[in-house]
Design a protein around this motif. Structure first.
Motif, PDB file in Angstrom:
ATOM      1  N   THR A 381       0.807  -1.214   0.000  1.00  0.00           N
ATOM      2  CA  THR A 381       0.000   0.000   0.000  1.00  0.00           C
ATOM      3  C   THR A 381       0.841   1.266   0.000  1.00  0.00           C
ATOM      4  N   LYS A 382       1.918   1.280   0.750  1.00  0.00           N
ATOM      5  CA  LYS A 382       2.713   2.512   0.871  1.00  0.00           C
ATOM      6  C   LYS A 382       3.322   2.947  -0.468  1.00  0.00           C
ATOM      7  N   ASP A 383       3.469   2.018  -1.415  1.00  0.00           N
ATOM      8  CA  ASP A 383       4.060   2.342  -2.708  1.00  0.00           C
ATOM      9  C   ASP A 383       3.027   2.754  -3.754  1.00  0.00           C
ATOM     10  N   PHE A 384       1.748   2.762  -3.391  1.00  0.00           N
ATOM     11  CA  PHE A 384       0.708   3.110  -4.364  1.00  0.00           C
ATOM     12  C   PHE A 384       0.903   4.566  -4.784  1.00  0.00           C
ATOM     13  N   PRO A 385       1.003   4.832  -6.074  1.00  0.00           N
ATOM     14  CA  PRO A 385       1.308   6.203  -6.519  1.00  0.00           C
ATOM     15  C   PRO A 385       0.125   7.154  -6.413  1.00  0.00           C
ATOM     16  N   MET A 386       0.428   8.435  -6.162  1.00  0.00           N
ATOM     17  CA  MET A 386      -0.522   9.546  -6.271  1.00  0.00           C
ATOM     18  C   MET A 386      -1.604   9.555  -5.210  1.00  0.00           C
ATOM     19  N   ARG A 462       9.281  10.666  -7.748  1.00  0.00           N
ATOM     20  CA  ARG A 462       7.878  10.801  -7.339  1.00  0.00           C
ATOM     21  C   ARG A 462       6.966  10.829  -8.564  1.00  0.00           C
ATOM     22  N   VAL A 463       5.904  10.022  -8.528  1.00  0.00           N
ATOM     23  CA  VAL A 463       4.919  10.004  -9.609  1.00  0.00           C
ATOM     24  C   VAL A 463       4.076  11.270  -9.532  1.00  0.00           C
ATOM     25  N   THR A 464       3.913  11.956 -10.677  1.00  0.00           N
ATOM     26  CA  THR A 464       3.127  13.190 -10.716  1.00  0.00           C
ATOM     27  C   THR A 464       1.908  13.108 -11.624  1.00  0.00           C
ATOM     28  N   GLY A 465       1.803  12.091 -12.464  1.00  0.00           N
ATOM     29  CA  GLY A 465       0.653  11.984 -13.354  1.00  0.00           C
ATOM     30  C   GLY A 465       0.844  10.863 -14.354  1.00  0.00           C
ATOM     31  N   PHE A 466      -0.013  10.833 -15.377  1.00  0.00           N
ATOM     32  CA  PHE A 466       0.080   9.857 -16.446  1.00  0.00           C
ATOM     33  C   PHE A 466       0.963  10.423 -17.562  1.00  0.00           C
ATOM     34  N   PHE A 467       1.725   9.548 -18.199  1.00  0.00           N
ATOM     35  CA  PHE A 467       2.619   9.972 -19.277  1.00  0.00           C
ATOM     36  C   PHE A 467       1.994   9.676 -20.625  1.00  0.00           C
ATOM     37  N   HIS A 468       1.877  10.706 -21.465  1.00  0.00           N
ATOM     38  CA  HIS A 468       1.400  10.564 -22.840  1.00  0.00           C
ATOM     39  C   HIS A 468       2.433  11.211 -23.751  1.00  0.00           C
ATOM     40  N   ALA A 469       3.279  10.402 -24.337  1.00  0.00           N
ATOM     41  CA  ALA A 469       4.379  10.936 -25.141  1.00  0.00           C
ATOM     42  C   ALA A 469       3.883  11.759 -26.320  1.00  0.00           C
ATOM     43  N   ALA A 470       2.755  11.383 -26.895  1.00  0.00           N
ATOM     44  CA  ALA A 470       2.274  12.053 -28.101  1.00  0.00           C
ATOM     45  C   ALA A 470       1.916  13.514 -27.853  1.00  0.00           C
ATOM     46  N   SER A 471       1.614  13.882 -26.611  1.00  0.00           N
ATOM     47  CA  SER A 471       1.226  15.269 -26.325  1.00  0.00           C
ATOM     48  C   SER A 471       2.118  15.919 -25.282  1.00  0.00           C
ATOM     49  N   ASN A 472       3.233  15.266 -24.943  1.00  0.00           N
ATOM     50  CA  ASN A 472       4.084  15.796 -23.884  1.00  0.00           C
ATOM     51  C   ASN A 472       4.895  16.984 -24.410  1.00  0.00           C
TER      52      ASN A 472
END
Length: 545
Positions: A381-386, A462-472
Protein backbone atom coordinates in the motif's frame (compact mmCIF):
# COMPACT_ATOMS: atom_id res chain seq x y z
CA UNK A 1 8.08 49.65 -9.85
CA UNK A 2 7.26 48.14 -13.21
CA UNK A 3 4.08 47.58 -15.15
CA UNK A 4 3.06 44.39 -16.91
CA UNK A 5 0.05 42.48 -18.24
CA UNK A 6 -0.78 39.33 -16.27
CA UNK A 7 -3.59 36.87 -15.67
CA UNK A 8 -4.65 37.46 -12.06
CA UNK A 9 -6.17 34.62 -10.00
CA UNK A 10 -8.05 35.38 -6.75
CA UNK A 11 -9.50 32.73 -4.43
CA UNK A 12 -10.93 32.52 -0.97
CA UNK A 13 -13.10 30.20 1.11
CA UNK A 14 -16.89 30.57 1.11
CA UNK A 15 -18.21 30.87 4.69
CA UNK A 16 -14.74 30.87 6.22
CA UNK A 17 -15.77 32.93 9.28
CA UNK A 18 -18.53 30.46 10.11
CA UNK A 19 -16.18 27.49 9.76
CA UNK A 20 -13.67 29.12 12.11
CA UNK A 21 -16.37 30.01 14.64
CA UNK A 22 -17.64 26.42 14.71
CA UNK A 23 -14.23 24.73 15.05
CA UNK A 24 -11.22 27.01 14.79
CA UNK A 25 -8.51 24.39 15.29
CA UNK A 26 -9.90 21.92 12.75
CA UNK A 27 -10.58 24.67 10.20
CA UNK A 28 -7.07 26.08 10.42
CA UNK A 29 -5.57 22.61 10.15
CA UNK A 30 -7.57 21.83 7.03
CA UNK A 31 -6.82 25.24 5.53
CA UNK A 32 -3.10 24.55 5.88
CA UNK A 33 -3.58 21.15 4.22
CA UNK A 34 -5.67 22.59 1.37
CA UNK A 35 -3.24 25.44 0.82
CA UNK A 36 -0.38 22.95 0.48
CA UNK A 37 -1.82 21.29 -2.60
CA UNK A 38 -3.32 24.52 -4.00
CA UNK A 39 0.14 26.09 -3.88
CA UNK A 40 1.47 22.99 -5.64
CA UNK A 41 -1.17 23.27 -8.39
CA UNK A 42 -0.33 26.94 -8.94
CA UNK A 43 3.42 26.27 -9.13
CA UNK A 44 2.96 23.42 -11.62
CA UNK A 45 0.81 25.68 -13.82
CA UNK A 46 3.62 28.25 -13.97
CA UNK A 47 1.85 30.54 -11.54
CA UNK A 48 3.26 32.65 -8.71
CA UNK A 49 1.50 33.48 -5.44
CA UNK A 50 2.12 37.15 -4.74
CA UNK A 51 -0.14 37.74 -1.74
CA UNK A 52 -2.10 35.82 0.88
CA UNK A 53 -4.29 36.96 3.73
CA UNK A 54 -6.10 34.48 5.96
CA UNK A 55 -8.06 32.25 3.60
CA UNK A 56 -7.39 34.35 0.47
CA UNK A 57 -4.84 33.58 -2.24
CA UNK A 58 -3.72 35.94 -5.01
CA UNK A 59 -1.57 34.57 -7.84
CA UNK A 60 -0.35 35.64 -11.26
CA UNK A 61 -0.01 33.47 -14.36
CA UNK A 62 1.74 34.12 -17.66
CA UNK A 63 -1.41 33.18 -19.58
CA UNK A 64 -5.16 32.99 -19.04
CA UNK A 65 -5.15 29.38 -20.26
CA UNK A 66 -2.76 28.35 -17.48
CA UNK A 67 -4.83 30.22 -14.89
CA UNK A 68 -8.18 28.71 -15.92
CA UNK A 69 -6.79 25.19 -16.26
CA UNK A 70 -5.23 25.49 -12.80
CA UNK A 71 -8.49 26.82 -11.31
CA UNK A 72 -10.49 23.91 -12.76
CA UNK A 73 -7.99 21.38 -11.43
CA UNK A 74 -8.15 22.96 -7.97
CA UNK A 75 -11.95 23.04 -7.84
CA UNK A 76 -12.36 19.45 -9.06
CA UNK A 77 -9.79 18.19 -6.56
CA UNK A 78 -11.39 20.17 -3.72
CA UNK A 79 -14.84 18.85 -4.63
CA UNK A 80 -13.73 15.27 -4.12
CA UNK A 81 -11.71 16.12 -1.03
CA UNK A 82 -14.84 17.61 0.53
CA UNK A 83 -16.73 14.32 0.16
CA UNK A 84 -15.10 13.16 3.38
CA UNK A 85 -16.95 15.87 5.34
CA UNK A 86 -20.62 16.67 6.01
CA UNK A 87 -22.03 19.58 3.96
CA UNK A 88 -21.84 21.98 6.91
CA UNK A 89 -18.08 21.39 7.28
CA UNK A 90 -17.07 21.36 3.64
CA UNK A 91 -14.41 23.92 2.72
CA UNK A 92 -15.14 25.30 -0.74
CA UNK A 93 -13.36 28.06 -2.62
CA UNK A 94 -14.61 30.72 -5.01
CA UNK A 95 -12.18 31.73 -7.75
CA UNK A 96 -12.07 34.84 -9.96
CA UNK A 97 -9.72 35.38 -12.91
CA UNK A 98 -9.04 38.40 -15.12
CA UNK A 99 -6.32 39.78 -17.37
CA UNK A 100 -5.11 43.24 -16.46
CA UNK A 101 -2.40 45.83 -16.33
CA UNK A 102 -0.74 45.66 -12.91
CA UNK A 103 2.12 47.31 -11.10
CA UNK A 104 4.74 45.13 -9.43
CA UNK A 105 6.29 46.47 -6.22
CA UNK A 106 8.54 44.38 -4.00
CA UNK A 107 7.03 41.20 -5.41
CA UNK A 108 3.44 42.30 -4.75
CA UNK A 109 1.02 43.26 -7.54
CA UNK A 110 -1.28 46.28 -7.41
CA UNK A 111 -3.84 47.80 -9.73
CA UNK A 112 -7.31 47.37 -11.21
CA UNK A 113 -6.44 43.87 -12.49
CA UNK A 114 -6.04 42.65 -8.90
CA UNK A 115 -9.19 44.44 -7.73
CA UNK A 116 -11.32 43.08 -10.57
CA UNK A 117 -10.11 39.50 -9.97
CA UNK A 118 -11.16 39.85 -6.33
CA UNK A 119 -14.60 41.14 -7.35
CA UNK A 120 -15.06 38.30 -9.85
CA UNK A 121 -14.20 35.85 -7.09
CA UNK A 122 -17.08 37.35 -5.08
CA UNK A 123 -19.45 36.75 -8.03
CA UNK A 124 -18.42 33.09 -8.40
CA UNK A 125 -20.61 30.29 -7.10
CA UNK A 126 -19.41 28.24 -4.15
CA UNK A 127 -16.92 25.80 -5.68
CA UNK A 128 -17.07 27.73 -8.95
CA UNK A 129 -15.01 30.01 -11.19
CA UNK A 130 -15.92 33.43 -12.61
CA UNK A 131 -13.80 35.05 -15.34
CA UNK A 132 -13.77 38.36 -17.17
CA UNK A 133 -14.59 38.76 -20.86
CA UNK A 134 -10.88 39.16 -21.65
CA UNK A 135 -10.16 35.77 -20.10
CA UNK A 136 -13.11 34.17 -21.89
CA UNK A 137 -11.84 35.44 -25.24
CA UNK A 138 -8.38 33.99 -24.57
CA UNK A 139 -9.58 30.59 -23.34
CA UNK A 140 -12.78 29.78 -25.25
CA UNK A 141 -11.03 28.21 -28.26
CA UNK A 142 -8.08 26.70 -26.41
CA UNK A 143 -9.64 24.62 -23.61
CA UNK A 144 -12.59 22.22 -23.63
CA UNK A 145 -14.44 24.41 -21.15
CA UNK A 146 -18.07 25.48 -21.17
CA UNK A 147 -19.06 29.00 -20.12
CA UNK A 148 -22.24 30.80 -19.15
CA UNK A 149 -22.40 34.50 -20.06
CA UNK A 150 -23.77 36.39 -17.03
CA UNK A 151 -23.48 39.80 -18.64
CA UNK A 152 -22.24 43.10 -17.24
CA UNK A 153 -21.83 43.07 -13.48
CA UNK A 154 -21.67 46.13 -11.25
CA UNK A 155 -18.98 45.51 -8.64
CA UNK A 156 -17.69 47.47 -5.68
CA UNK A 157 -15.05 50.16 -6.27
CA UNK A 158 -14.89 49.51 -10.04
CA UNK A 159 -16.37 52.49 -11.94
CA UNK A 160 -17.62 50.58 -14.99
CA UNK A 161 -19.51 47.24 -15.07
CA UNK A 162 -17.42 44.12 -15.62
CA UNK A 163 -18.64 41.67 -18.26
CA UNK A 164 -18.30 38.22 -16.68
CA UNK A 165 -18.64 34.53 -17.49
CA UNK A 166 -19.12 31.51 -15.23
CA UNK A 167 -17.18 28.32 -15.91
CA UNK A 168 -19.45 25.25 -16.03
CA UNK A 169 -17.93 22.80 -13.56
CA UNK A 170 -17.98 19.04 -14.19
CA UNK A 171 -20.13 17.06 -11.78
CA UNK A 172 -19.19 13.72 -10.23
CA UNK A 173 -21.17 11.86 -12.90
CA UNK A 174 -19.27 13.52 -15.75
CA UNK A 175 -22.01 15.99 -16.73
CA UNK A 176 -21.64 19.76 -16.44
CA UNK A 177 -23.41 22.11 -14.07
CA UNK A 178 -25.38 25.08 -15.34
CA UNK A 179 -24.09 28.18 -13.58
CA UNK A 180 -26.71 30.42 -12.03
CA UNK A 181 -27.02 33.79 -13.70
CA UNK A 182 -26.00 36.53 -11.33
CA UNK A 183 -27.70 39.87 -11.02
CA UNK A 184 -26.77 42.10 -13.94
CA UNK A 185 -25.65 45.69 -13.61
CA UNK A 186 -28.37 47.91 -12.26
CA UNK A 187 -30.02 50.48 -14.48
CA UNK A 188 -29.82 54.14 -13.53
CA UNK A 189 -31.92 55.26 -10.59
CA UNK A 190 -35.38 56.64 -11.26
CA UNK A 191 -35.75 60.45 -11.00
CA UNK A 192 -36.83 61.67 -7.57
CA UNK A 193 -40.07 63.11 -8.95
CA UNK A 194 -41.27 59.59 -9.85
CA UNK A 195 -41.29 58.23 -6.31
CA UNK A 196 -44.62 59.80 -5.21
CA UNK A 197 -46.23 58.44 -8.35
CA UNK A 198 -44.81 54.95 -7.73
CA UNK A 199 -45.98 54.97 -4.11
CA UNK A 200 -49.44 56.10 -5.17
CA UNK A 201 -49.79 53.36 -7.79
CA UNK A 202 -48.59 50.69 -5.38
CA UNK A 203 -51.07 51.88 -2.75
CA UNK A 204 -54.00 51.70 -5.16
CA UNK A 205 -53.02 48.21 -6.29
CA UNK A 206 -52.62 47.05 -2.69
CA UNK A 207 -56.06 48.35 -1.73
CA UNK A 208 -57.64 46.63 -4.74
CA UNK A 209 -55.97 43.30 -4.03
CA UNK A 210 -56.88 43.50 -0.36
CA UNK A 211 -60.55 44.07 -1.18
CA UNK A 212 -60.54 41.20 -3.66
CA UNK A 213 -59.08 38.77 -1.10
CA UNK A 214 -61.54 39.91 1.56
CA UNK A 215 -64.63 39.28 -0.55
CA UNK A 216 -63.42 36.25 -2.47
CA UNK A 217 -63.17 32.74 -1.07
CA UNK A 218 -59.82 31.20 -1.96
CA UNK A 219 -59.77 27.52 -2.82
CA UNK A 220 -56.77 25.24 -3.07
CA UNK A 221 -57.15 22.23 -5.31
CA UNK A 222 -55.30 19.12 -4.25
CA UNK A 223 -54.69 16.26 -6.66
CA UNK A 224 -54.66 12.58 -5.72
CA UNK A 225 -51.54 11.24 -4.09
CA UNK A 226 -49.17 9.51 -6.47
CA UNK A 227 -46.78 8.03 -3.92
CA UNK A 228 -45.99 4.37 -4.38
CA UNK A 229 -48.44 2.36 -2.35
CA UNK A 230 -46.78 -1.00 -2.59
CA UNK A 231 -43.29 -2.27 -2.25
CA UNK A 232 -41.69 -3.84 -5.29
CA UNK A 233 -42.69 -7.45 -5.62
CA UNK A 234 -39.28 -8.39 -6.93
CA UNK A 235 -35.96 -6.84 -5.97
CA UNK A 236 -32.35 -7.47 -6.78
CA UNK A 237 -29.39 -7.82 -4.49
CA UNK A 238 -26.22 -6.94 -6.38
CA UNK A 239 -23.21 -9.18 -6.29
CA UNK A 240 -20.91 -8.31 -3.38
CA UNK A 241 -19.84 -4.70 -3.94
CA UNK A 242 -17.86 -3.39 -0.98
CA UNK A 243 -16.47 -0.76 -3.33
CA UNK A 244 -14.58 2.31 -2.31
CA UNK A 245 -14.16 5.42 -4.41
CA UNK A 246 -12.03 8.42 -3.60
CA UNK A 247 -10.07 11.15 -5.28
CA UNK A 248 -6.67 11.77 -3.88
CA UNK A 249 -5.80 15.47 -3.57
CA UNK A 250 -2.50 15.07 -5.34
CA UNK A 251 -1.33 17.63 -7.87
CA UNK A 252 -3.09 17.14 -11.15
CA UNK A 253 -0.92 15.91 -14.01
CA UNK A 254 0.62 18.29 -16.44
CA UNK A 255 -0.92 18.84 -19.84
CA UNK A 256 0.71 15.57 -20.95
CA UNK A 257 -2.10 13.69 -19.22
CA UNK A 258 -5.66 13.97 -20.39
CA UNK A 259 -7.10 16.90 -18.46
CA UNK A 260 -10.46 17.32 -20.15
CA UNK A 261 -13.33 14.84 -20.13
CA UNK A 262 -13.59 12.50 -23.07
CA UNK A 263 -16.85 12.62 -25.02
CA UNK A 264 -19.41 10.28 -23.55
CA UNK A 265 -20.86 7.65 -25.88
CA UNK A 266 -24.58 7.88 -26.52
CA UNK A 267 -26.66 5.78 -24.14
CA UNK A 268 -27.80 2.43 -25.51
CA UNK A 269 -31.46 1.94 -26.35
CA UNK A 270 -33.61 -1.12 -26.36
CA UNK A 271 -34.21 -1.92 -30.02
CA UNK A 272 -35.92 -5.29 -29.74
CA UNK A 273 -38.06 -4.92 -26.61
CA UNK A 274 -35.23 -6.19 -24.41
CA UNK A 275 -32.96 -4.17 -22.16
CA UNK A 276 -29.34 -4.17 -23.54
CA UNK A 277 -27.93 -5.54 -20.29
CA UNK A 278 -24.37 -6.00 -21.55
CA UNK A 279 -24.03 -2.23 -21.91
CA UNK A 280 -25.11 -1.38 -18.34
CA UNK A 281 -22.03 0.07 -16.55
CA UNK A 282 -20.79 -0.23 -12.94
CA UNK A 283 -22.54 -3.50 -12.09
CA UNK A 284 -21.49 -7.15 -11.89
CA UNK A 285 -22.17 -9.98 -14.31
CA UNK A 286 -24.79 -11.65 -12.12
CA UNK A 287 -26.84 -8.47 -12.08
CA UNK A 288 -26.40 -8.11 -15.83
CA UNK A 289 -27.72 -11.65 -16.22
CA UNK A 290 -30.75 -10.77 -14.10
CA UNK A 291 -31.44 -7.71 -16.25
CA UNK A 292 -31.10 -9.69 -19.48
CA UNK A 293 -33.49 -12.39 -18.30
CA UNK A 294 -35.90 -11.87 -15.39
CA UNK A 295 -36.06 -8.09 -15.66
CA UNK A 296 -36.39 -7.93 -19.46
CA UNK A 297 -39.05 -10.65 -19.47
CA UNK A 298 -41.16 -9.06 -16.75
CA UNK A 299 -44.16 -6.95 -17.69
CA UNK A 300 -44.61 -3.32 -16.84
CA UNK A 301 -44.50 -1.46 -14.61
CA UNK A 302 -40.81 -1.80 -13.76
CA UNK A 303 -37.65 0.28 -13.37
CA UNK A 304 -33.94 -0.09 -12.66
CA UNK A 305 -31.68 2.45 -10.90
CA UNK A 306 -27.94 2.56 -10.22
CA UNK A 307 -25.10 4.80 -9.14
CA UNK A 308 -21.51 4.97 -10.32
CA UNK A 309 -20.36 3.16 -7.19
CA UNK A 310 -22.10 -0.03 -8.39
CA UNK A 311 -25.17 0.08 -6.13
CA UNK A 312 -28.53 -0.59 -7.71
CA UNK A 313 -32.24 -1.02 -7.15
CA UNK A 314 -34.93 -2.79 -9.14
CA UNK A 315 -38.72 -2.79 -9.00
CA UNK A 316 -41.06 -5.09 -10.91
CA UNK A 317 -44.84 -5.43 -11.18
CA UNK A 318 -45.65 -2.00 -9.77
CA UNK A 319 -49.12 -0.41 -10.03
CA UNK A 320 -47.90 2.40 -12.31
CA UNK A 321 -44.75 3.83 -13.86
CA UNK A 322 -44.19 6.46 -11.18
CA UNK A 323 -44.40 3.83 -8.45
CA UNK A 324 -41.79 1.75 -10.29
CA UNK A 325 -39.45 4.74 -10.65
CA UNK A 326 -39.77 5.71 -7.01
CA UNK A 327 -39.32 2.17 -5.69
CA UNK A 328 -36.19 1.50 -7.78
CA UNK A 329 -34.58 4.79 -6.82
CA UNK A 330 -35.48 4.38 -3.15
CA UNK A 331 -34.03 0.87 -2.97
CA UNK A 332 -30.82 1.93 -4.72
CA UNK A 333 -30.32 5.00 -2.54
CA UNK A 334 -30.92 3.09 0.68
CA UNK A 335 -28.24 0.58 -0.29
CA UNK A 336 -25.83 3.36 -1.24
CA UNK A 337 -26.49 5.25 1.98
CA UNK A 338 -26.04 2.12 4.08
CA UNK A 339 -22.58 1.67 2.54
CA UNK A 340 -21.83 5.41 2.95
CA UNK A 341 -21.46 5.82 -0.79
CA UNK A 342 -21.38 9.54 -1.68
CA UNK A 343 -22.83 8.88 -5.14
CA UNK A 344 -26.47 9.55 -5.85
CA UNK A 345 -28.65 6.98 -7.58
CA UNK A 346 -30.25 7.66 -10.95
CA UNK A 347 -32.77 5.85 -13.10
CA UNK A 348 -31.13 3.73 -15.77
CA UNK A 349 -34.19 2.09 -17.30
CA UNK A 350 -37.95 2.46 -17.11
CA UNK A 351 -39.55 -0.63 -18.53
CA UNK A 352 -37.04 -1.89 -21.10
CA UNK A 353 -36.20 1.62 -22.29
CA UNK A 354 -32.87 3.17 -21.27
CA UNK A 355 -33.41 6.65 -19.79
CA UNK A 356 -29.88 7.13 -18.44
CA UNK A 357 -28.53 10.27 -20.12
CA UNK A 358 -24.82 10.11 -19.30
CA UNK A 359 -23.84 7.38 -21.72
CA UNK A 360 -20.93 5.07 -21.06
CA UNK A 361 -17.96 6.21 -18.96
CA UNK A 362 -14.62 6.88 -20.71
CA UNK A 363 -12.61 3.66 -20.94
CA UNK A 364 -9.04 2.88 -22.01
CA UNK A 365 -8.41 0.56 -24.97
CA UNK A 366 -8.02 -3.15 -24.31
CA UNK A 367 -6.19 -5.03 -23.00
CA UNK A 368 -6.87 -3.42 -19.63
CA UNK A 369 -4.14 -5.50 -17.98
CA UNK A 370 -0.84 -6.56 -19.57
CA UNK A 371 1.06 -9.00 -17.38
CA UNK A 372 4.83 -8.59 -17.36
CA UNK A 373 6.93 -10.61 -14.93
CA UNK A 374 9.78 -8.10 -15.25
CA UNK A 375 7.75 -5.24 -13.76
CA UNK A 376 5.02 -6.90 -11.69
CA UNK A 377 5.61 -7.09 -7.95
CA UNK A 378 3.70 -7.72 -4.76
CA UNK A 379 1.14 -5.08 -3.80
CA UNK A 380 2.35 -2.82 -0.97
CA UNK A 381 0.00 0.00 0.00
CA UNK A 382 2.71 2.51 0.87
CA UNK A 383 4.06 2.34 -2.71
CA UNK A 384 0.71 3.11 -4.36
CA UNK A 385 1.31 6.20 -6.52
CA UNK A 386 -0.52 9.55 -6.27
CA UNK A 387 -2.48 8.78 -3.09
CA UNK A 388 -2.33 10.78 0.13
CA UNK A 389 -1.94 9.08 3.49
CA UNK A 390 -5.68 9.07 4.27
CA UNK A 391 -6.48 7.29 1.01
CA UNK A 392 -3.69 4.79 1.61
CA UNK A 393 -5.17 3.95 5.02
CA UNK A 394 -8.49 3.17 3.32
CA UNK A 395 -6.78 1.01 0.73
CA UNK A 396 -4.85 -0.85 3.43
CA UNK A 397 -7.98 -1.45 5.52
CA UNK A 398 -10.31 -2.41 2.68
CA UNK A 399 -8.37 -3.67 -0.33
CA UNK A 400 -5.61 -5.73 1.29
CA UNK A 401 -7.85 -8.08 3.34
CA UNK A 402 -10.64 -8.34 0.73
CA UNK A 403 -11.49 -11.50 -1.16
CA UNK A 404 -10.51 -12.02 -4.80
CA UNK A 405 -11.20 -10.91 -7.43
CA UNK A 406 -10.29 -7.30 -6.66
CA UNK A 407 -8.65 -4.41 -8.49
CA UNK A 408 -7.87 -0.70 -8.20
CA UNK A 409 -8.12 1.78 -11.06
CA UNK A 410 -6.27 5.10 -10.91
CA UNK A 411 -7.10 8.35 -12.71
CA UNK A 412 -4.63 10.93 -14.02
CA UNK A 413 -5.55 13.39 -11.28
CA UNK A 414 -5.22 10.95 -8.38
CA UNK A 415 -8.81 9.65 -8.56
CA UNK A 416 -9.11 5.99 -7.64
CA UNK A 417 -11.78 3.31 -7.38
CA UNK A 418 -11.55 -0.24 -6.14
CA UNK A 419 -13.92 -3.15 -6.71
CA UNK A 420 -13.66 -6.01 -4.25
CA UNK A 421 -14.96 -9.58 -4.29
CA UNK A 422 -16.05 -9.66 -7.93
CA UNK A 423 -16.78 -12.91 -9.75
CA UNK A 424 -13.76 -12.64 -12.07
CA UNK A 425 -10.74 -10.50 -12.94
CA UNK A 426 -12.50 -9.31 -16.10
CA UNK A 427 -15.45 -8.11 -14.06
CA UNK A 428 -13.44 -6.35 -11.37
CA UNK A 429 -11.20 -4.55 -13.87
CA UNK A 430 -14.15 -3.48 -16.03
CA UNK A 431 -16.12 -2.14 -13.10
CA UNK A 432 -13.25 -0.32 -11.44
CA UNK A 433 -12.34 1.34 -14.76
CA UNK A 434 -15.96 2.33 -15.43
CA UNK A 435 -16.48 3.89 -12.00
CA UNK A 436 -13.07 5.58 -11.95
CA UNK A 437 -13.61 6.91 -15.46
CA UNK A 438 -17.02 8.32 -14.54
CA UNK A 439 -15.50 10.13 -11.56
CA UNK A 440 -12.41 11.40 -13.38
CA UNK A 441 -14.10 12.26 -16.68
CA UNK A 442 -11.20 10.60 -18.53
CA UNK A 443 -9.98 7.05 -18.93
CA UNK A 444 -8.28 5.51 -15.90
CA UNK A 445 -5.59 2.81 -15.57
CA UNK A 446 -5.63 -0.54 -13.73
CA UNK A 447 -2.77 -0.35 -11.23
CA UNK A 448 -3.37 -3.42 -9.07
CA UNK A 449 -5.14 -6.76 -9.45
CA UNK A 450 -5.49 -8.99 -6.39
CA UNK A 451 -2.07 -9.06 -4.66
CA UNK A 452 0.03 -7.63 -7.50
CA UNK A 453 0.93 -4.26 -9.01
CA UNK A 454 0.33 -4.86 -12.73
CA UNK A 455 2.10 -1.72 -13.98
CA UNK A 456 5.65 -0.55 -13.24
CA UNK A 457 5.55 1.49 -10.01
CA UNK A 458 8.43 4.01 -9.84
CA UNK A 459 10.30 4.28 -6.55
CA UNK A 460 13.33 6.36 -7.56
CA UNK A 461 11.28 9.48 -8.38
CA UNK A 462 7.88 10.80 -7.34
CA UNK A 463 4.92 10.00 -9.61
CA UNK A 464 3.13 13.19 -10.72
CA UNK A 465 0.65 11.98 -13.35
CA UNK A 466 0.08 9.86 -16.45
CA UNK A 467 2.62 9.97 -19.28
CA UNK A 468 1.40 10.56 -22.84
CA UNK A 469 4.38 10.94 -25.14
CA UNK A 470 2.27 12.05 -28.10
CA UNK A 471 1.23 15.27 -26.32
CA UNK A 472 4.08 15.80 -23.88
CA UNK A 473 5.31 19.37 -24.30
CA UNK A 474 8.69 18.55 -22.76
CA UNK A 475 9.57 16.50 -25.83
CA UNK A 476 10.29 18.35 -29.05
CA UNK A 477 7.36 17.86 -31.43
CA UNK A 478 9.23 16.11 -34.24
CA UNK A 479 10.44 13.37 -31.87
CA UNK A 480 7.16 12.46 -30.17
CA UNK A 481 5.88 9.94 -32.72
CA UNK A 482 9.17 8.06 -32.57
CA UNK A 483 9.01 7.93 -28.77
CA UNK A 484 5.43 6.62 -28.91
CA UNK A 485 6.43 3.89 -31.37
CA UNK A 486 9.47 2.73 -29.43
CA UNK A 487 7.67 2.67 -26.07
CA UNK A 488 5.00 0.44 -27.56
CA UNK A 489 7.40 -2.17 -28.90
CA UNK A 490 8.06 -4.20 -25.78
CA UNK A 491 7.67 -4.94 -22.12
CA UNK A 492 10.04 -4.40 -19.21
CA UNK A 493 11.05 -1.15 -17.55
CA UNK A 494 11.01 1.96 -19.78
CA UNK A 495 12.20 5.47 -18.96
CA UNK A 496 12.27 8.76 -20.86
CA UNK A 497 14.68 11.65 -20.30
CA UNK A 498 14.85 15.04 -22.01
CA UNK A 499 17.35 17.88 -22.14
CA UNK A 500 17.11 21.64 -22.42
CA UNK A 501 16.29 21.41 -26.14
CA UNK A 502 13.59 18.77 -25.63
CA UNK A 503 15.55 15.98 -27.31
CA UNK A 504 14.55 12.64 -25.75
CA UNK A 505 16.66 9.80 -24.46
CA UNK A 506 15.12 6.37 -23.96
CA UNK A 507 15.82 3.43 -21.69
CA UNK A 508 13.79 0.50 -23.04
CA UNK A 509 12.99 -3.08 -22.02
CA UNK A 510 15.24 -2.89 -18.97
CA UNK A 511 15.21 -5.55 -16.27
CA UNK A 512 14.86 -3.00 -13.47
CA UNK A 513 13.97 0.65 -12.86
CA UNK A 514 17.51 1.88 -12.20
CA UNK A 515 18.85 0.43 -15.43
CA UNK A 516 16.04 2.06 -17.43
CA UNK A 517 16.75 5.45 -15.83
CA UNK A 518 20.52 5.23 -16.38
CA UNK A 519 20.09 4.17 -20.00
CA UNK A 520 17.60 6.99 -20.71
CA UNK A 521 19.96 9.61 -19.26
CA UNK A 522 22.94 8.21 -21.18
CA UNK A 523 20.95 8.25 -24.42
CA UNK A 524 19.76 11.81 -23.80
CA UNK A 525 23.23 13.30 -23.30
CA UNK A 526 24.17 12.10 -26.77
CA UNK A 527 21.70 14.59 -28.28
CA UNK A 528 21.09 17.24 -25.62
CA UNK A 529 22.33 18.82 -22.40
CA UNK A 530 20.97 19.19 -18.83
CA UNK A 531 19.10 15.90 -19.18
CA UNK A 532 16.59 14.74 -16.58
CA UNK A 533 14.07 11.91 -16.37
CA UNK A 534 10.44 12.86 -17.06
CA UNK A 535 8.76 9.44 -17.24
CA UNK A 536 9.13 5.94 -15.85
CA UNK A 537 6.73 3.31 -17.14
CA UNK A 538 3.26 4.83 -17.65
CA UNK A 539 3.85 7.74 -15.26
CA UNK A 540 5.34 11.21 -15.37
CA UNK A 541 7.82 11.70 -12.54
CA UNK A 542 9.54 14.50 -10.68
CA UNK A 543 11.90 14.99 -7.74
CA UNK A 544 10.98 13.15 -4.54
CA UNK A 545 10.71 16.43 -2.62
Amino acid sequence: MKRKIAAIFAADIAGYSRLVAEDEEETLRRLASYREFIDDFIAKANGRIFNTAGDAVLAEFPSAVDAVRCAIDIQESLRTRNMAYPPSRQMSFRIGITIGDVVERDGDLLGDGVNIAARLEGLAEVGGICVSRAVHEQVANKLSVQFADIGAQEVKNIPTPVHAYMVAMRREDGTYSTPKVKKVAKAGSAPNWMWPLVVGVVSVVAIGVGGFLYFTKLETATGPSTAAATAPSSTVTPSPTPTMAAKSPMPMPTQNAAATPAPMPSPPTASSGKLPADAVPFIGERLRSYLANEYSAAGDYKAFALNIGGFSGSALNQPNEEAARNAALDQCQKRADAAQSPRRCELYAVGNNVVYTHGGPPMPPKPWVRHDTMTERAFVTKDFPMLRDQAKVRVENMYVPAAKSRSIALGPGGQYFMVLGASSVDETTRRSLESCGAIAGVACMIVAVDDVFVVPIPTLLRVTGFFHAASNSSIVADARDDVVRKLGEGMGWNAVAVGSAGRPGLGLKAADEQTAVNTALADCVKHDSDCHVIAIGPFTVGPTN
